[in-house]
Design a protein around this motif. Structure first.
Motif, PDB file in Angstrom:
ATOM      1  N   PHE A 274      39.245  26.647  50.128  1.00 15.39           N
ATOM      2  CA  PHE A 274      39.557  27.921  49.483  1.00 15.39           C
ATOM      3  C   PHE A 274      38.346  28.451  48.724  1.00 15.39           C
ATOM      4  N   ALA A 275      37.521  27.512  48.185  1.00 13.76           N
ATOM      5  CA  ALA A 275      36.304  27.921  47.491  1.00 13.76           C
ATOM      6  C   ALA A 275      35.340  28.637  48.423  1.00 13.76           C
ATOM      7  N   ARG A 278      35.677  32.083  48.140  1.00 19.51           N
ATOM      8  CA  ARG A 278      35.516  32.499  46.742  1.00 19.51           C
ATOM      9  C   ARG A 278      36.844  32.889  46.120  1.00 19.51           C
ATOM     10  N   TYR A 279      37.860  32.148  46.493  1.00 18.01           N
ATOM     11  CA  TYR A 279      39.220  32.274  45.943  1.00 18.01           C
ATOM     12  C   TYR A 279      39.819  33.672  46.162  1.00 18.01           C
ATOM     13  N   ASN A 280      39.396  34.314  47.246  1.00 12.12           N
ATOM     14  CA  ASN A 280      39.968  35.606  47.622  1.00 12.12           C
ATOM     15  C   ASN A 280      41.239  35.350  48.431  1.00 12.12           C
ATOM     16  N   ILE A 281      42.396  35.623  47.837  1.00 14.17           N
ATOM     17  CA  ILE A 281      43.678  35.274  48.445  1.00 14.17           C
ATOM     18  C   ILE A 281      43.895  36.017  49.756  1.00 14.17           C
ATOM     19  N   SER A 361      44.307  23.188  49.958  1.00 17.20           N
ATOM     20  CA  SER A 361      43.272  23.790  49.128  1.00 17.20           C
ATOM     21  C   SER A 361      43.800  25.036  48.427  1.00 17.20           C
ATOM     22  N   PHE A 362      44.527  25.849  49.167  1.00 18.78           N
ATOM     23  CA  PHE A 362      45.064  27.100  48.619  1.00 18.78           C
ATOM     24  C   PHE A 362      46.043  26.821  47.480  1.00 18.78           C
ATOM     25  N   SER A 365      44.660  25.307  44.171  1.00 23.75           N
ATOM     26  CA  SER A 365      43.869  26.214  43.350  1.00 23.75           C
ATOM     27  C   SER A 365      44.720  26.942  42.323  1.00 23.75           C
ATOM     28  N   SER A 379      41.327  25.584  38.752  1.00 24.65           N
ATOM     29  CA  SER A 379      42.540  26.365  38.998  1.00 24.65           C
ATOM     30  C   SER A 379      42.262  27.823  38.685  1.00 24.65           C
ATOM     31  N   ILE A 380      42.738  28.707  39.543  1.00 24.58           N
ATOM     32  CA  ILE A 380      42.530  30.131  39.296  1.00 24.58           C
ATOM     33  C   ILE A 380      43.623  30.712  38.425  1.00 24.58           C
TER      34      ILE A 380
END
Length: 405
Positions: A274-275, A278-281, A361-362, A365, A379-380
């Motif tokens: 997921f990184a 760049r944690y863009n869902i 991974s998703f 996060s 964690s986001i």
């Protein structure tokens, strides 16, 4: 509806053909560094972060002290390990003059652990070039000299080498098949070298060689302090700043150890997937379901045909060609990354394992469920909103947690 389906399978054909074409072109751009000494002898600082590496660090350092490139220093930092890593690196620094060791300071807020210790390493380094490697990596004796020669001769500021991976379990094997496919069949190496687009950048933490001045100008690890995927992020920063870089085939001179168990492999890769986005869902979800369509719709079409479900001739032809292109691109990428050619026949299963790791991974996060070397991955902080959307997957995730040791 048929028009939508027609469009979908044509898109799948074009994407699969793209992967095949790129893999063919990359065969002419993926070179091994030549085992030759550079004309001059700048100092190279080899920087190795060590967290719980008592089983690896001795073999790693012994592969470094026999390098045919003499002007090196080897810096080892203990990242608050809870095993005998600190004792071992102190012993190595007492045994070898080129080796220095020290204990890292506590992890500050808004820093990922590896980025923090690498930043501390650079503050101790005195070389003209910085070479970051992992503690579970072994180098052939001419690795440093040939890499420095390639960098200087081609006027580059950064190079990374693809390592050979020593694999211990089936999950790591499957995921590495797909990692090699993504790297070799999606990134056009020639354009990545010539164009200043960070989209094409890639890095392998087992061998990241920087010109010191370029490393400082991009902000080093401090610039990416909170990001998990340090190797790719540094490579992206180099490209974004317009520096010259290259990715080389190091499978004959660098070997790295894979994960010890299948569960460790799933979670180990999950900390990075997921990184990568760049944690863009939205981008992650688009890629996740796009890969499902790309890899499995052609197979479903062929299976439907064999069960005498009526499909047009061009649907069957397109599906067959899509499968062929993916298979051939996987065959080429597996060969390039020193995997067995048999790997290409396993790609449908390999992708399932990668997708599951990506799914882990998703979700992790959001709640920091995955821990790596005793630390939770970042964690986001979107709490439990995902539970309303992904309840079926949560059930699978709950079962997976139960079977983990």
């Amino acid at each position: 509806m048929s028009n939508v389906f027609d469009t979908l399978i044509i898109i799948i054909l074009f994407v699969s053909a793209y992967s095949f074409l790129i893999s063919i072109l990359n065969l002419f751009s993926f070179h091994r560094p030549k085992p030759l000494m550079p004309k001059n002898n700048p100092k190279v600082s080899i920087l190795i972060p060590c967290r719980n590496e008592e089983d690896n660090i001795l073999e790693c350092v012994e592969s470094l002290v026999i390098q045919d490139y003499e002007n090196i220093e080897i810096l080892l930092i203990d990242d608050n390990s809870n095993d005998n890593t600190l004792t071992q690196i102190k012993a190595l620094s007492n045994k070898y003059n080129k080796v220095k060791s020290f204990k890292g300071s506590s992890l500050p807020e808004n820093w990922a652990g590896k980025n923090w210790v690498c930043h501390q390493l650079t503050e101790k380094a005195s070389g003209d070039y910085y070479l970051f490697i992992d503690a579970d990596t072994n180098l052939a004796k001419y690795s440093v000299s040939s890499a420095i020669k390639h960098l200087i001769d081609n006027n580059l500021e950064f190079i990374t080498l693809v390592p050979k991976r020593k694999i211990f379990n089936i999950s790591d094997y499957f995921i590495w098949i797909m990692v090699s496919w993504f790297i070799f069949s999606w990134i056009p190496f020639y354009l990545a070298k010539k164009l200043p687009f960070s989209l094409f950048a890639a890095g392998f933490g087992q061998f990241l060689l920087f010109n010191k001045e370029a490393y400082i100008k991009i902000g080093g690890h401090k610039k990416i302090s909170s990001l998990v995927l340090d190797d790719f992020e540094l490579a992206r920063s180099i490209k974004a700043q317009g520096f010259n870089s290259d990715m080389l085939d190091g499978t004959n001179i660098i070997e790295t150890k894979g994960y010890a168990s299948s569960i460790a492999a799933v979670d180990g890769h999950a900390k990075s997937i997921f990184a990568t986005f760049r944690y863009n869902i939205l981008l992650f979800i688009f890629a996740f379901f796009g890969l499902i369509l790309l890899f499995y719709v052609p197979w479903l079409n062929l299976i439907s045909y064999f069960f005498q479900i009526e499909l047009s001739a061009h649907h069957i032809l397109i599906s067959f060609l899509s499968i062929l292109f993916i298979f051939l691109s996987t065959l080429i990428s597996s060969k390039a990354f020193s995997l067995s050619l048999f790997s290409s026949f396993l790609y449908p299963v390999a992708m399932l394992v990668l997708l599951f790791s990506g799914y882990r991974s998703f979700l992790s996060s959001f709640d920091g469920d995955i821990k790596w070397k005793g630390r939770s991955t970042p964690s986001i902080g979107i709490k439990k909103l995902y539970s309303l959307i992904f309840f079926p997957f949560l059930l699978i995730n709950w079962f997976y947690r139960k079977i983990r040791p």
